[in-house]
Design a protein around this motif. Structure first.
Motif, PDB file in Angstrom:
ATOM      1  N   ALA A  50      11.618   0.901  -7.737  1.00  0.00           N
ATOM      2  CA  ALA A  50      12.848   1.365  -8.403  1.00  0.00           C
ATOM      3  C   ALA A  50      12.543   1.874  -9.808  1.00  0.00           C
ATOM      4  CB  ALA A  50      13.868   0.231  -8.450  1.00  0.00           C
ATOM      5  N   GLN A  51      11.662   1.144 -10.523  1.00  0.00           N
ATOM      6  CA  GLN A  51      11.319   1.548 -11.888  1.00  0.00           C
ATOM      7  C   GLN A  51      10.542   2.857 -11.893  1.00  0.00           C
ATOM      8  OE1 GLN A  51      12.186  -0.398 -14.873  1.00  0.00           O
ATOM      9  NE2 GLN A  51      11.813   1.708 -15.564  1.00  0.00           N
ATOM     10  N   MET A  52       9.609   3.012 -10.949  1.00  0.00           N
ATOM     11  CA  MET A  52       8.812   4.229 -10.895  1.00  0.00           C
ATOM     12  C   MET A  52       9.669   5.436 -10.512  1.00  0.00           C
ATOM     13  SD  MET A  52       5.254   2.782  -9.208  1.00  0.00           S
ATOM     14  CE  MET A  52       4.142   4.064  -9.739  1.00  0.00           C
ATOM     15  N   LEU A  53      10.634   5.234  -9.636  1.00  0.00           N
ATOM     16  CA  LEU A  53      11.548   6.325  -9.280  1.00  0.00           C
ATOM     17  C   LEU A  53      12.304   6.801 -10.516  1.00  0.00           C
ATOM     18  CD1 LEU A  53      13.017   5.039  -5.877  1.00  0.00           C
ATOM     19  CD2 LEU A  53      11.391   6.923  -6.219  1.00  0.00           C
ATOM     20  N   GLU A  54      12.696   5.839 -11.339  1.00  0.00           N
ATOM     21  CA  GLU A  54      13.421   6.190 -12.568  1.00  0.00           C
ATOM     22  C   GLU A  54      12.482   6.807 -13.600  1.00  0.00           C
ATOM     23  OE1 GLU A  54      16.263   4.108 -16.008  1.00  0.00           O
ATOM     24  OE2 GLU A  54      15.512   2.921 -14.312  1.00  0.00           O
ATOM     25  N   ASP A  55      11.293   6.230 -13.726  1.00  0.00           N
ATOM     26  CA  ASP A  55      10.340   6.732 -14.719  1.00  0.00           C
ATOM     27  C   ASP A  55       9.915   8.171 -14.432  1.00  0.00           C
ATOM     28  OD1 ASP A  55      10.334   4.411 -16.170  1.00  0.00           O
ATOM     29  OD2 ASP A  55       8.481   3.619 -15.310  1.00  0.00           O
ATOM     30  N   GLY A  59      11.594  11.691  -5.719  1.00  0.00           N
ATOM     31  CA  GLY A  59      12.195  11.059  -4.570  1.00  0.00           C
ATOM     32  C   GLY A  59      11.339   9.928  -4.034  1.00  0.00           C
ATOM     33  N   ARG A  60      11.976   9.030  -3.262  1.00  0.00           N
ATOM     34  CA  ARG A  60      11.265   7.872  -2.712  1.00  0.00           C
ATOM     35  C   ARG A  60      10.112   8.310  -1.803  1.00  0.00           C
ATOM     36  NH1 ARG A  60      15.243   5.309  -1.739  1.00  0.00           N
ATOM     37  NH2 ARG A  60      15.117   3.586  -3.216  1.00  0.00           N
ATOM     38  N   GLY A  61      10.320   9.338  -0.996  1.00  0.00           N
ATOM     39  CA  GLY A  61       9.279   9.811  -0.093  1.00  0.00           C
ATOM     40  C   GLY A  61       8.049  10.300  -0.843  1.00  0.00           C
ATOM     41  N   SER A  62       8.261  11.047  -1.944  1.00  0.00           N
ATOM     42  CA  SER A  62       7.142  11.556  -2.739  1.00  0.00           C
ATOM     43  C   SER A  62       6.382  10.420  -3.416  1.00  0.00           C
ATOM     44  CB  SER A  62       7.651  12.542  -3.801  1.00  0.00           C
ATOM     45  OG  SER A  62       8.177  13.701  -3.198  1.00  0.00           O
ATOM     46  N   LEU A  63       7.113   9.415  -3.908  1.00  0.00           N
ATOM     47  CA  LEU A  63       6.463   8.281  -4.561  1.00  0.00           C
ATOM     48  C   LEU A  63       5.603   7.504  -3.567  1.00  0.00           C
ATOM     49  CD1 LEU A  63       5.971   6.310  -6.871  1.00  0.00           C
ATOM     50  CD2 LEU A  63       8.130   5.173  -6.278  1.00  0.00           C
ATOM     51  N   GLY A  84       5.091  -8.691  -5.170  1.00  0.00           N
ATOM     52  CA  GLY A  84       3.996  -7.757  -4.941  1.00  0.00           C
ATOM     53  C   GLY A  84       4.324  -6.349  -5.395  1.00  0.00           C
ATOM     54  N   GLY A  85       3.549  -5.410  -4.879  1.00  0.00           N
ATOM     55  CA  GLY A  85       3.712  -4.013  -5.254  1.00  0.00           C
ATOM     56  C   GLY A  85       2.359  -3.360  -5.455  1.00  0.00           C
ATOM     57  N   PRO A  86       2.332  -2.135  -5.940  1.00  0.00           N
ATOM     58  CA  PRO A  86       1.047  -1.452  -6.155  1.00  0.00           C
ATOM     59  C   PRO A  86       0.248  -2.127  -7.266  1.00  0.00           C
ATOM     60  CG  PRO A  86       2.870  -0.154  -7.050  1.00  0.00           C
ATOM     61  CD  PRO A  86       3.489  -1.283  -6.294  1.00  0.00           C
ATOM     62  N   MET A  87      -1.002  -2.458  -6.978  1.00  0.00           N
ATOM     63  CA  MET A  87      -1.844  -3.170  -7.946  1.00  0.00           C
ATOM     64  C   MET A  87      -3.144  -2.403  -8.168  1.00  0.00           C
ATOM     65  SD  MET A  87      -3.165  -7.143  -7.801  1.00  0.00           S
ATOM     66  CE  MET A  87      -4.266  -6.881  -6.416  1.00  0.00           C
ATOM     67  N   VAL A  88      -3.542  -2.297  -9.421  1.00  0.00           N
ATOM     68  CA  VAL A  88      -4.791  -1.638  -9.782  1.00  0.00           C
ATOM     69  C   VAL A  88      -5.959  -2.477  -9.275  1.00  0.00           C
ATOM     70  CG1 VAL A  88      -6.228  -0.796 -11.692  1.00  0.00           C
ATOM     71  CG2 VAL A  88      -3.727  -0.666 -11.852  1.00  0.00           C
ATOM     72  N   ILE A  89      -6.950  -1.841  -8.656  1.00  0.00           N
ATOM     73  CA  ILE A  89      -8.141  -2.557  -8.216  1.00  0.00           C
ATOM     74  C   ILE A  89      -9.377  -1.921  -8.839  1.00  0.00           C
ATOM     75  CG2 ILE A  89      -7.129  -3.358  -6.058  1.00  0.00           C
ATOM     76  CD1 ILE A  89      -8.536  -1.140  -4.593  1.00  0.00           C
ATOM     77  N   GLU A  90     -10.459  -2.676  -8.835  1.00  0.00           N
ATOM     78  CA  GLU A  90     -11.702  -2.197  -9.446  1.00  0.00           C
ATOM     79  C   GLU A  90     -12.345  -1.141  -8.556  1.00  0.00           C
ATOM     80  OE1 GLU A  90     -15.794  -3.983 -11.455  1.00  0.00           O
ATOM     81  OE2 GLU A  90     -14.416  -5.289 -10.378  1.00  0.00           O
ATOM     82  N   VAL A  91     -12.736  -0.048  -9.169  1.00  0.00           N
ATOM     83  CA  VAL A  91     -13.372   1.049  -8.439  1.00  0.00           C
ATOM     84  C   VAL A  91     -14.864   1.003  -8.717  1.00  0.00           C
ATOM     85  CG1 VAL A  91     -13.466   3.538  -8.115  1.00  0.00           C
ATOM     86  CG2 VAL A  91     -11.289   2.443  -8.631  1.00  0.00           C
ATOM     87  N   GLY A  92     -15.668   1.041  -7.661  1.00  0.00           N
ATOM     88  CA  GLY A  92     -17.108   0.961  -7.823  1.00  0.00           C
ATOM     89  C   GLY A  92     -17.822   2.122  -7.164  1.00  0.00           C
ATOM     90  N   THR A  93     -19.155   2.060  -7.204  1.00  0.00           N
ATOM     91  CA  THR A  93     -19.950   3.147  -6.641  1.00  0.00           C
ATOM     92  C   THR A  93     -19.779   3.256  -5.134  1.00  0.00           C
ATOM     93  OG1 THR A  93     -21.879   1.665  -6.428  1.00  0.00           O
ATOM     94  CG2 THR A  93     -21.689   2.957  -8.466  1.00  0.00           C
ATOM     95  N   ARG A  94     -19.521   2.129  -4.474  1.00  0.00           N
ATOM     96  CA  ARG A  94     -19.347   2.180  -3.023  1.00  0.00           C
ATOM     97  C   ARG A  94     -18.104   2.980  -2.653  1.00  0.00           C
ATOM     98  NH1 ARG A  94     -22.781  -0.618  -0.067  1.00  0.00           N
ATOM     99  NH2 ARG A  94     -21.452  -0.350   1.759  1.00  0.00           N
TER     100      ARG A  94
END
Length: 252
Positions: A50-55, A59-63, A84-94
């Motif tokens: 909801a916050q990201m849609l406002e920010d 549209g919900r589909g695009s998000l 829960g929700g979208p969470m940042v994860i560590e990106v590595g060489t793999r």
């Protein structure tokens, strides 16, 4: 229809999505820009839907499509549950290597061509490390006399750590990422194909010699020894597993 982004309490609002761009792709790029610019560490939960849609004023589909793009690329994960929700994860060489294998596979690139690429890149990394006189590698390299070379896991870890260590001392994070990710792809393709026990101590002795050349700042020797080392392994694979050289790299 896009609307103007809403200012945030903790700083400027998101940049507007460029008109004419595919909304989901442009939004995914903007979310990545925010993760980087705000230096959000792995484990950080992004805003609610909801916050990201406002920010972002999309549209919900695009998000949801944008978040799916980021999840497929290994940049976020969707944490389940009430909080829960979208969470940042560590990106590595793999992750970079895994994405690269898709292009390698679609392009029909072979394992032999991957070997040739490493034959060019790894000696250069050793030279760059020597020019920076990477002293710490000497203390990290496995001792050829005491390492249990008959133990596949111990030997695998020792050789992997060595090549990663050389790459990290190049001083160039772009080359480091490319070099280590290519090694990850390489090792995925040759799972189980380790050097024979009677050659392993020699491999570790060569590693020690390269580490010494790097520590002494002898760039010519470091580059030469690494090239000879990589060529030896390439020749071994060609002799023992010739069918592997023409195989197209699998998408992992």
């Amino acid at each position: 229809m896009l609307t103007a982004p809403r200012p945030r309490a903790d700083g400027p609002g998101p940049r507007p999505i460029k008109r004419g761009a595919k909304v989901a792709e442009a939004l995914a790029q903007e979310i990545v820009h925010e993760i980087v610019s705000r230096k959000l560490p792995p484990g950080t939960l992004l805003s609610s839907e909801a916050q990201m849609l406002e920010d972002y004023g999309v549209g919900r589909g695009s998000l949801r499509e944008a978040l799916r793009i980021l999840e497929v690329h290994g940049l976020i994960t969707m944490k389940p549950g009430r909080n829960g929700g979208p969470m940042v994860i560590e990106v590595g060489t793999r992750d970079y290597g895994r994405m690269s294998t898709l292009f390698f596979h679609l392009g029909g690139m072979t394992f032999g061509q991957l070997v040739d690429a490493r034959l060019v890149l790894e000696p250069m990394m050793a030279r760059l490390a020597a020019e920076r006189r990477g002293q710490e590698l000497v203390g990290q390299v496995a001792d050829p006399e005491t390492t249990a070379v008959e133990d596949d896991i111990a030997y695998y870890d020792a050789t992997t750590d060595f090549h990663r260590g050389v790459a990290s001392m190049s001083g160039n994070p772009v080359l480091n990422l490319v070099s280590v990710s290519l090694e990850d792809v390489f090792r995925d393709q040759v799972t189980g194909l380790l050097s024979p026990n009677d050659e392993r101590r020699h491999v570790l002795e060569v590693h020690a010699a390269i580490a010494s050349a790097i520590a002494e700042g002898d760039a010519d020797a470091a580059e030469r020894l690494m090239r000879e080392h990589m060529q030896e392994y390439a020749d071994w694979v060609r002799q023992r597993h010739p069918q592997l050289m023409d195989q197209v790299i699998n998408w992992r």
